[in-house]
Design a protein around this motif. Structure first.
Motif, PDB file in Angstrom:
ATOM      1  N   ALA A  67       0.832  -1.209   0.000  1.00  0.00           N
ATOM      2  CA  ALA A  67       0.000   0.000   0.000  1.00  0.00           C
ATOM      3  C   ALA A  67       0.862   1.252   0.000  1.00  0.00           C
ATOM      4  N   LEU A  68       1.918   1.262   0.830  1.00  0.00           N
ATOM      5  CA  LEU A  68       2.807   2.421   0.871  1.00  0.00           C
ATOM      6  C   LEU A  68       3.601   2.563  -0.426  1.00  0.00           C
ATOM      7  N   GLU A  83       4.639   5.350  -5.482  1.00  0.00           N
ATOM      8  CA  GLU A  83       4.596   5.386  -6.938  1.00  0.00           C
ATOM      9  C   GLU A  83       3.617   6.448  -7.429  1.00  0.00           C
ATOM     10  N   THR A  84       2.517   6.612  -6.716  1.00  0.00           N
ATOM     11  CA  THR A  84       1.553   7.659  -7.064  1.00  0.00           C
ATOM     12  C   THR A  84       2.196   9.028  -6.910  1.00  0.00           C
ATOM     13  N   LEU A  96      13.335  10.329 -12.470  1.00  0.00           N
ATOM     14  CA  LEU A  96      13.249   9.473 -11.280  1.00  0.00           C
ATOM     15  C   LEU A  96      13.106   8.010 -11.698  1.00  0.00           C
ATOM     16  N   ARG A  97      12.227   7.740 -12.640  1.00  0.00           N
ATOM     17  CA  ARG A  97      12.009   6.363 -13.090  1.00  0.00           C
ATOM     18  C   ARG A  97      13.288   5.770 -13.679  1.00  0.00           C
ATOM     19  N   LEU A  98      13.963   6.522 -14.554  1.00  0.00           N
ATOM     20  CA  LEU A  98      15.156   5.994 -15.212  1.00  0.00           C
ATOM     21  C   LEU A  98      16.315   5.799 -14.236  1.00  0.00           C
ATOM     22  N   CYS A  99      16.510   6.745 -13.314  1.00  0.00           N
ATOM     23  CA  CYS A  99      17.624   6.642 -12.367  1.00  0.00           C
ATOM     24  C   CYS A  99      17.341   5.629 -11.261  1.00  0.00           C
ATOM     25  N   ILE A 148      13.938  12.633  -5.292  1.00  0.00           N
ATOM     26  CA  ILE A 148      14.090  11.656  -4.208  1.00  0.00           C
ATOM     27  C   ILE A 148      13.742  12.317  -2.875  1.00  0.00           C
ATOM     28  N   ALA A 149      14.226  13.534  -2.676  1.00  0.00           N
ATOM     29  CA  ALA A 149      13.937  14.245  -1.423  1.00  0.00           C
ATOM     30  C   ALA A 149      12.435  14.491  -1.291  1.00  0.00           C
TER      31      ALA A 149
END
Length: 177
Positions: free
Chosen positions: A92-93, A98-99, A112-115, A144-145
């Motif tokens: 769930a988290l 991802e949302t 973010l997705r690629l790295c 990320i932050a």
């Protein structure tokens, strides 16, 4: 001046950074700044200015790398704690994380997705997107932050909700006259 100082500055930056490629990038940035402000620099101070600028740029880069490591560690620990506590809660988290990631604007979401998920280097992502590696790095660190802060906020809200759900209602104490 460039050909005279460049090798010494790269060695100096390499000692500070421990990475020759990163050192060359830093020295190139500093030399570019020196060239832009060449007329404004006193001839006797140019060498000292370049040494100081290389040192300060290395220190700033190290701080950024530390922030990146701290954020990645926090994200890892949060994910690990979720897995240990309960797989369903973890899922769930993870869905919420991802949302959050998908809600980021482009190209931040893609970076973010690629790295993070596809483990590409900053340089590889930069080549795919046609932007500089520094832009990829800066955007990735910020994403990320942001994701970590949002994730921690969601965890706190979930914890508070669970505590409220299990706390019995307070009894009204009749007023004494």
């Amino acid at each position: 001046m460039f050909t005279e100082m460049y090798p010494r500055m790269v060695r100096y930056a390499s000692q500070l950074m421990g990475d020759g490629e990163e050192a060359r990038d830093i020295v190139s940035e500093v030399m570019e700044q020196a060239w832009k402000h060449f007329d404004q620099l006193d001839e006797a101070d140019r060498g000292g200015w370049i040494y100081t600028a290389v040192r300060n740029t290395c220190l700033n880069r190290m701080k950024h790398l530390q922030v990146e490591r701290d954020n990645a560690k926090a994200l890892y620990e949060a994910t690990l704690a979720d897995v240990k506590s309960n797989y369903r809660e973890h899922e769930a988290l993870l869905q919420k994380a991802e949302t959050i990631a998908r809600s980021l604007p482009e190209p931040t979401c893609t970076i973010l997705r690629l790295c993070y998920y596809e483990h590409l280097t900053y340089r590889e992502v930069a080549q795919q997107l046609g932007i500089s590696p520094d832009t990829v790095k800066k955007t990735y660190i910020q994403s990320i932050a942001y994701t970590t802060r949002s994730h921690e906020r969601i965890k706190k809200e979930d914890t508070l909700w669970k505590k409220k759900k299990n706390v019995p209602a307070k009894k009204k104490i009749p007023a004494t006259d």
